[in-house]
Each structure stands twice: as C-alpha cells, then as structure tokens.
Design a protein around this motif. Structure first.
Motif, PDB file in Angstrom:
ATOM      1  N   UNK A   1      25.930 -65.223  41.781  1.00  0.00           N
ATOM      2  CA  UNK A   1      25.322 -65.575  43.065  1.00  0.00           C
ATOM      3  C   UNK A   1      26.418 -65.987  44.032  1.00  0.00           C
ATOM      4  N   UNK A   2      26.081 -66.009  45.309  1.00  0.00           N
ATOM      5  CA  UNK A   2      27.041 -66.475  46.312  1.00  0.00           C
ATOM      6  C   UNK A   2      26.378 -67.552  47.162  1.00  0.00           C
ATOM      7  N   UNK A   3      27.077 -68.651  47.315  1.00  0.00           N
ATOM      8  CA  UNK A   3      26.635 -69.731  48.204  1.00  0.00           C
ATOM      9  C   UNK A   3      27.379 -69.582  49.522  1.00  0.00           C
ATOM     10  N   UNK A   4      26.643 -69.714  50.626  1.00  0.00           N
ATOM     11  CA  UNK A   4      27.285 -69.696  51.948  1.00  0.00           C
ATOM     12  C   UNK A   4      27.167 -71.096  52.535  1.00  0.00           C
ATOM     13  N   UNK A   5      28.284 -71.732  52.773  1.00  0.00           N
ATOM     14  CA  UNK A   5      28.288 -73.063  53.388  1.00  0.00           C
ATOM     15  C   UNK A   5      28.638 -72.884  54.868  1.00  0.00           C
ATOM     16  N   UNK A   6      27.688 -73.191  55.732  1.00  0.00           N
ATOM     17  CA  UNK A   6      27.819 -72.879  57.166  1.00  0.00           C
ATOM     18  C   UNK A   6      27.931 -74.172  57.969  1.00  0.00           C
ATOM     19  N   UNK A   7      28.777 -74.112  58.996  1.00  0.00           N
ATOM     20  CA  UNK A   7      28.905 -75.286  59.866  1.00  0.00           C
ATOM     21  C   UNK A   7      27.565 -75.590  60.544  1.00  0.00           C
ATOM     22  N   UNK A   8      27.376 -76.851  60.930  1.00  0.00           N
ATOM     23  CA  UNK A   8      26.101 -77.268  61.535  1.00  0.00           C
ATOM     24  C   UNK A   8      26.059 -76.920  63.011  1.00  0.00           C
ATOM     25  N   UNK A   9      27.171 -77.113  63.730  1.00  0.00           N
ATOM     26  CA  UNK A   9      27.167 -76.751  65.153  1.00  0.00           C
ATOM     27  C   UNK A   9      27.721 -75.343  65.291  1.00  0.00           C
ATOM     28  N   UNK A  10      26.920 -74.475  65.896  1.00  0.00           N
ATOM     29  CA  UNK A  10      27.394 -73.098  66.032  1.00  0.00           C
ATOM     30  C   UNK A  10      26.918 -72.448  67.333  1.00  0.00           C
TER      31      UNK A  10
ATOM     32  N   UNK B   1      37.063 -74.871  65.813  1.00  0.00           N
ATOM     33  CA  UNK B   1      36.933 -74.343  64.447  1.00  0.00           C
ATOM     34  C   UNK B   1      37.258 -75.390  63.382  1.00  0.00           C
ATOM     35  N   UNK B   2      38.191 -76.306  63.699  1.00  0.00           N
ATOM     36  CA  UNK B   2      38.557 -77.317  62.700  1.00  0.00           C
ATOM     37  C   UNK B   2      37.369 -78.219  62.382  1.00  0.00           C
TER      38      UNK B   2
ATOM     39  N   UNK C   1      43.218 -75.720  57.410  1.00  0.00           N
ATOM     40  CA  UNK C   1      44.399 -74.878  57.194  1.00  0.00           C
ATOM     41  C   UNK C   1      44.387 -73.567  57.974  1.00  0.00           C
ATOM     42  N   UNK C   2      43.305 -73.318  58.723  1.00  0.00           N
ATOM     43  CA  UNK C   2      43.165 -72.021  59.407  1.00  0.00           C
ATOM     44  C   UNK C   2      42.196 -71.136  58.639  1.00  0.00           C
ATOM     45  N   UNK C   3      41.501 -70.267  59.363  1.00  0.00           N
ATOM     46  CA  UNK C   3      40.421 -69.495  58.725  1.00  0.00           C
ATOM     47  C   UNK C   3      40.942 -68.475  57.720  1.00  0.00           C
ATOM     48  N   UNK C   4      42.168 -67.962  57.943  1.00  0.00           N
ATOM     49  CA  UNK C   4      42.740 -67.011  56.980  1.00  0.00           C
ATOM     50  C   UNK C   4      42.896 -67.641  55.609  1.00  0.00           C
ATOM     51  N   UNK C   5      43.364 -68.875  55.593  1.00  0.00           N
ATOM     52  CA  UNK C   5      43.549 -69.591  54.322  1.00  0.00           C
ATOM     53  C   UNK C   5      42.207 -69.880  53.658  1.00  0.00           C
ATOM     54  N   UNK C   6      41.202 -70.189  54.472  1.00  0.00           N
ATOM     55  CA  UNK C   6      39.866 -70.457  53.917  1.00  0.00           C
ATOM     56  C   UNK C   6      39.356 -69.214  53.181  1.00  0.00           C
ATOM     57  N   UNK C   7      39.532 -68.049  53.821  1.00  0.00           N
ATOM     58  CA  UNK C   7      39.109 -66.788  53.198  1.00  0.00           C
ATOM     59  C   UNK C   7      39.914 -66.531  51.919  1.00  0.00           C
TER      60      UNK C   7
END
Length: 314
Positions: free
Chosen positions: A236-245, A251-252, A292-298
């Motif tokens: 399965x995959x969990x998606x953790x999404x920011x609350x304000x969008x 982005x930080x 750390x930046x979105x690239x690192x998160x991915x």
C-alpha cells in the motif's frame, strides 16, 4: 531462492534519482535488485558515478541506450559511448533497448548488434510487431522487461526465450492535494510467478508519467509505501499531504505539516512501515525542523521503497 534478480525498479535518471541509486547501491546489490535507468539529462556525470558505485559493490544495472524522454531522446549516442568507454569490461551493466510503438525493426536489430557485448535487454513499451522481432532476436537478448500497460499476455508469449520481468506502475499520479491518505500500490511482488514471470518491477513512488520538473507546489506530499502483513503483504502507499494548500508559497512550512502527519503515523503502535534508513532521516528532519528541499524528500521516499522491498525479499 535462485540467483535471479527479481526486483527491477525503473528510474528516470534525474539528479535525485541517481543519488537514490548511489545511496542504495549496496542494499540493491545484496538483495539482487537490478535498477533500470533511463538517462534523461544531457550531462552523464551523475549516471557514470551511479554506475561506478553499482560496480564497486558488485551490483547490476540496465541502462537504456535510446531514451524516450529528456535530452537524449533524439540520439542516445553519448550513452552508448559511455557504456563502451567506461563499462566495456563490466558484464553487470546491461544495455536496455526501449521498444516503443513507432520503432523500426531494423533499428532495433542494429541497436541489438551494436550492444551485443553488454548483455542487451529489451524493454517492451508499446512495440506492436512481436512475431518477426522475436524470430530475429532469438538468443541475442538476455532479458525481457514488459511494461504491463503496453504488453498483453499474447504479446509476451512471443518472448519466452530469456528471463522475463513484468513492470507495473503502481503509482496513480494526481495533483498533490488530491491524493487519498491511503491506496493500494501493487501485489506484483507476490503474484509475478502466476503471471509466468521471473521477476517484477515498478516506477517506485514517481510513476511512469514523465515531467521535466514541477512548477511551484501548492501542496507538499510525502509518499511512503508499506507491506500490509494482515493482507498477505500486499503493498500500500500512504500519502501525507500538507494542510495548507491554497497558495504556492512556503514549501518548508508545508513539508513540516506533511512530515508531522508522517511522524504521528510512525509513532502509532500499529504502524507497518519498515524502519528504513530513509525513515530514520525523516525522523531527524522532524526533530531538527529542517526542510531539505523537495528533491531530497522524493529521494528519501524512493530509498524507503527500495529498502522495504529489499527487506521483504531478504
């Protein structure tokens, strides 16, 4: 378990994908995971570095010599040159030939002979004339990788003379704000023998759909996979999404919101996430309040996915 490599994750060779490959090279080699890399960036330094790291740990990789996307899509000459110049004596680096629907059979055979010293593999991705090609390439191809969306069972049966891998895209790409908290990713890591295959693959947590690089993100999402022990280890995959969008700013802060949701889930007694090195990094980022930046998160999500499957197969 035999010495076959079962799992084949498919990477598009952007910077953070290549770093993920380097950082998991040893884990992949030990678990006999063979990454497939489609180089999409003009400069091949990152690819060269990733392949050398793989060779240093006695791992394997397949490099696509005629990419569909990115800077080499018109001409893969430089990729072929890199394989010849730096990896000609390495039988663990294979040349992957991408078979798209618009390809000419003559060109496929030409590429096959050009790379015959590099254990050529076919990556079947929409090509529609299997009969003639399967006759002409018999005994010359070391592995067939079928991208499931393009290859039905009838097509696949023509290519049964070598190791066969089925690649399923388990990632349903949406806008970040639209992901559900939880969805099924794949069961192919369990069911591939029933498909008559020797192994399986996926596009990790990125999906097959290629984009050059996103614009500003309105929402930040962290995608993490896990095996559900209560459901026969289906992934399965969990998606953790920011609350304000609602705006593309901060982005930080948004990463912080998504990360807090992830950490809350991890700290729950029922969590099924494998405690990968990536999870440990996520915990450190949370403790330090660092973005750390979105690239690192991915990259961390990709590493987690690989470590989860390596642990499952180990």
């Amino acid at each position: 378990m035999g010495l076959m490599t079962m799992y084949h994750p498919y990477f598009r060779g952007k910077q953070f994908e290549l770093i993920a490959i380097r950082e998991t090279a040893e884990i992949m080699a030990k678990a006999r995971i063979t990454p497939i890399i489609e180089p999409v960036r003009e400069t091949l330094n990152g690819l060269d570095k990733a392949l050398k790291t793989i060779c240093d740990v006695n791992g394997k990789a397949i490099v696509i010599v005629n990419p569909s996307y990115g800077d080499h899509s018109a001409n893969g000459y430089n990729i072929s040159q890199l394989l010849k110049d730096s990896f000609s004596d390495r039988d663990n680096i294979s040349a992957g030939i991408l078979l798209r629907e618009d390809m000419d059979e003559g060109l496929i055979i030409k590429l096959l002979f050009e790379h015959k010293s590099h254990n050529p593999c076919f990556i079947h991705s929409g090509y529609a004339e299997p009969y003639s090609l399967s006759e002409k390439s018999k005994g010359l191809v070391s592995k067939h990788v079928f991208i499931e969306n393009y290859c039905g069972k009838i097509y696949r049966k023509y290519f049964s003379d070598a190791e066969r891998i089925l690649l399923r895209d388990g990632f349903k790409k949406k806008k970040n704000a639209d992901y559900p908290p939880l969805e099924i990713f794949s069961d192919l890591h369990i069911t591939y023998p029933e498909e008559g295959m020797d192994g399986f693959g996926d596009f990790l947590i990125v999906g097959d759909e290629y984009s050059e690089g996103g614009g500003p993100a309105y929402a930040v999402a962290i995608h993490l996979t896990f095996l559900d022990k209560n459901k026969e280890n289906i992934m399965y995959i969990n998606h953790f999404i920011s609350t304000t969008n609602d705006t593309p700013t901060d982005p930080a802060g948004k990463f912080g919101q998504a990360l807090t949701k992830l950490i809350n889930k991890l700290n729950h007694s029922q969590t099924q996430f494998f405690e990968s090195s990536a999870i440990i990094e996520f915990r450190v980022l949370h403790a330090n309040g660092h973005f750390p930046g979105l690239g690192t998160v991915k990259k961390l999500s990709m590493k987690h996915h690989i470590e989860t499957l390596a642990n499952f197969m180990g």
